[in-house]
Structure formats: structure tokens, C-alpha cells
Design a protein around this motif. Structure first.
Motif, PDB file in Angstrom:
ATOM      1  N   VAL A   7       0.859  -1.186   0.000  1.00 36.04           N
ATOM      2  CA  VAL A   7       0.000   0.000   0.000  1.00 36.04           C
ATOM      3  C   VAL A   7       0.895   1.236   0.000  1.00 36.04           C
ATOM      4  O   VAL A   7       1.866   1.291   0.765  1.00 36.04           O
ATOM      5  N   PRO A   8       0.585   2.251  -0.829  1.00 36.63           N
ATOM      6  CA  PRO A   8       1.354   3.486  -0.752  1.00 36.63           C
ATOM      7  C   PRO A   8       1.359   4.007   0.696  1.00 36.63           C
ATOM      8  O   PRO A   8       0.312   4.031   1.355  1.00 36.63           O
ATOM      9  N   VAL A   9       2.526   4.396   1.172  1.00 32.77           N
ATOM     10  CA  VAL A   9       2.667   4.817   2.578  1.00 32.77           C
ATOM     11  C   VAL A   9       1.655   5.901   2.937  1.00 32.77           C
ATOM     12  O   VAL A   9       1.074   5.879   4.019  1.00 32.77           O
ATOM     13  N   GLY A  10       1.403   6.836   2.032  1.00 32.25           N
ATOM     14  CA  GLY A  10       0.461   7.916   2.307  1.00 32.25           C
ATOM     15  C   GLY A  10      -0.970   7.457   2.491  1.00 32.25           C
ATOM     16  O   GLY A  10      -1.774   8.150   3.113  1.00 32.25           O
ATOM     17  N   GLN A  11      -1.322   6.289   1.967  1.00 35.09           N
ATOM     18  CA  GLN A  11      -2.682   5.756   2.101  1.00 35.09           C
ATOM     19  C   GLN A  11      -2.852   4.853   3.328  1.00 35.09           C
ATOM     20  O   GLN A  11      -3.973   4.556   3.736  1.00 35.09           O
ATOM     21  N   ALA A  12      -1.754   4.416   3.895  1.00 40.05           N
ATOM     22  CA  ALA A  12      -1.820   3.458   5.003  1.00 40.05           C
ATOM     23  C   ALA A  12      -2.552   3.991   6.231  1.00 40.05           C
ATOM     24  O   ALA A  12      -3.387   3.269   6.802  1.00 40.05           O
ATOM     25  N   PRO A  13      -2.294   5.238   6.685  1.00 35.27           N
ATOM     26  CA  PRO A  13      -3.036   5.711   7.873  1.00 35.27           C
ATOM     27  C   PRO A  13      -4.550   5.699   7.678  1.00 35.27           C
ATOM     28  O   PRO A  13      -5.291   5.355   8.600  1.00 35.27           O
ATOM     29  N   ALA A  14      -5.015   6.041   6.479  1.00 35.50           N
ATOM     30  CA  ALA A  14      -6.455   6.022   6.227  1.00 35.50           C
ATOM     31  C   ALA A  14      -6.992   4.591   6.306  1.00 35.50           C
ATOM     32  O   ALA A  14      -8.091   4.366   6.823  1.00 35.50           O
ATOM     33  N   ARG A  15      -6.232   3.629   5.805  1.00 40.33           N
ATOM     34  CA  ARG A  15      -6.670   2.233   5.888  1.00 40.33           C
ATOM     35  C   ARG A  15      -6.722   1.763   7.336  1.00 40.33           C
ATOM     36  O   ARG A  15      -7.564   0.951   7.701  1.00 40.33           O
ATOM     37  N   MET A  16      -5.794   2.257   8.160  1.00 40.99           N
ATOM     38  CA  MET A  16      -5.763   1.834   9.567  1.00 40.99           C
ATOM     39  C   MET A  16      -6.757   2.594  10.429  1.00 40.99           C
ATOM     40  O   MET A  16      -6.921   2.269  11.603  1.00 40.99           O
ATOM     41  N   ALA A  17      -7.423   3.601   9.876  1.00 44.06           N
ATOM     42  CA  ALA A  17      -8.364   4.400  10.666  1.00 44.06           C
ATOM     43  C   ALA A  17      -9.452   3.542  11.302  1.00 44.06           C
ATOM     44  O   ALA A  17      -9.959   3.877  12.365  1.00 44.06           O
ATOM     45  N   GLY A  18      -9.795   2.427  10.670  1.00 41.46           N
ATOM     46  CA  GLY A  18     -10.827   1.555  11.213  1.00 41.46           C
ATOM     47  C   GLY A  18     -10.330   0.593  12.278  1.00 41.46           C
ATOM     48  O   GLY A  18     -11.118  -0.145  12.863  1.00 41.46           O
ATOM     49  N   PHE A  19      -9.018   0.603  12.545  1.00 43.01           N
ATOM     50  CA  PHE A  19      -8.465  -0.299  13.563  1.00 43.01           C
ATOM     51  C   PHE A  19      -9.024   0.119  14.913  1.00 43.01           C
ATOM     52  O   PHE A  19      -8.861   1.264  15.339  1.00 43.01           O
ATOM     53  N   PRO A  20      -9.714  -0.776  15.619  1.00 41.45           N
ATOM     54  CA  PRO A  20     -10.460  -0.373  16.814  1.00 41.45           C
ATOM     55  C   PRO A  20      -9.625   0.023  18.033  1.00 41.45           C
ATOM     56  O   PRO A  20     -10.109   0.757  18.887  1.00 41.45           O
ATOM     57  N   LEU A  21      -8.388  -0.436  18.128  1.00 45.84           N
ATOM     58  CA  LEU A  21      -7.597  -0.161  19.327  1.00 45.84           C
ATOM     59  C   LEU A  21      -6.612   0.985  19.086  1.00 45.84           C
ATOM     60  O   LEU A  21      -5.610   0.812  18.384  1.00 45.84           O
TER      61      LEU A  21
END
Length: 157
Positions: free
Chosen positions: A109-123
């Protein structure tokens, strides 16, 4: 209660980071995160991180290039999570073989897109340090702690 040791791998190269799409027991929906999991009894933490990458993505990584973060919080036993940086391996295809069956797919995943993908991580106790490691992989090693538990406020040193 016995302390717990978790590991996460930040595998970077060519402007991309290795991520896994997984659904753990009790998750309401699949989430994106970094490869990682619990170290086994007697297993060194850096080797546990490399093992988790292999199981969850099919990739064999070399030794970690650096330690990025240390995270601790009570769950009720103390959980310590270590975030390691690894270089992107060459000439290997993604082929998840997660023995737990939680990983649905692995992807670069492009590094810049990774935080948005992890936004749904519950913890937040795992999401916030992971996001910080991606934003500043060459930054100082940081210690994150949630002294009042995962729902409390983080202290970052």
C-alpha cells in the motif's frame, strides 16, 4: 498474570508499506493493519516479527533494520508491543498462510494511504503508534504507554 509480548512489522520499500487485511475473532468487520501478533514462549521479539510477516504475507524478511516504538498498556496483564522496521524483500510474491486463518489478504500500500486504511483499527493503543511509525520511520524510537488502560490517555516519551 504473565506479561504479554506482541510484535508488529513495518516493512517499507519503494514508497509502499506491507499491510494485511484481517478479521480477528470478535471483529465486527475486517480491518487493515501491519503484520504482527504475539511472540511465542521463548521466542525472541525480532524473530517473532519476521515469523509473523512470513505467516501473514508469505514473505521472508531479513533482520530488522531498527526498532521504531515500544508500547505498553495493561489488559489486565501488561502487554508490551514492539514495532520493528524491515526492508522490503525482493523477488517474492505475497502468499498469506496465516495459521490462525485471520488474514484475508496482504498488499503493498502506498505509505500515504496506510493511515487512512488503519483508521478503522479499533484499538488506539495499536493504531496510533503504527501510524506514527509510518509518518516518521526514521524518527526517534518512542515509548507509548497507556498507564490507565487502553481507554485512557496516552503518554508518549
Amino acid at each position: 498474570m504473565k506479561p504479554l509480548l506482541a510484535v508488529s512489522a513495518v516493512v517499507l520499500g519503494d514508497g509502499e508499506v506491507l499491510m494485511v487485511h484481517q478479521r480477528n475473532a470478535g471483529d465486527p468487520h475486517p480491518i487493515w493493519g501491519l503484520p504482527g501478533g504475539m511472540a511465542e514462549d521463548g521466542e525472541l521479539s525480532d524473530r517473532a516479527a519476521a515469523r509473523e510477516v512470513a505467516e501473514e504475507t508469505g514473505l521472508k524478511v531479513g533482520p530488522p533494520t531498527r526498532l521504531l516504538a515500544v508500547v505498553q498498556f495493561p489488559v489486565p496483564a501488561t502487554l508490551t508491543a514492539l514495532y520493528f522496521a524491515f526492508e522490503r524483500p525482493r523477488g517474492q510474491d505475497l502468499a498469506p498462510a496465516d495459521p490462525d486463518g485471520d488474514v484475508l489478504e496482504a498488499a503493498w500500500v502506498p505509505v500515504g494511504q496506510a493511515p487512512a486504511r488503519m483508521a478503522g483499527f479499533p484499538l488506539a493503543v495499536m493504531r496510533e503508534p503504527a501510524t506514527a511509525c509510518l509518518r516518521e520511520p526514521a524518527g526517534p524510537v518512542r515509548y507509548w504507554t497507556w498507564p490507565d488502560g487502553p481507554d485512557g490517555r496516552a503518554v508518549v516519551i
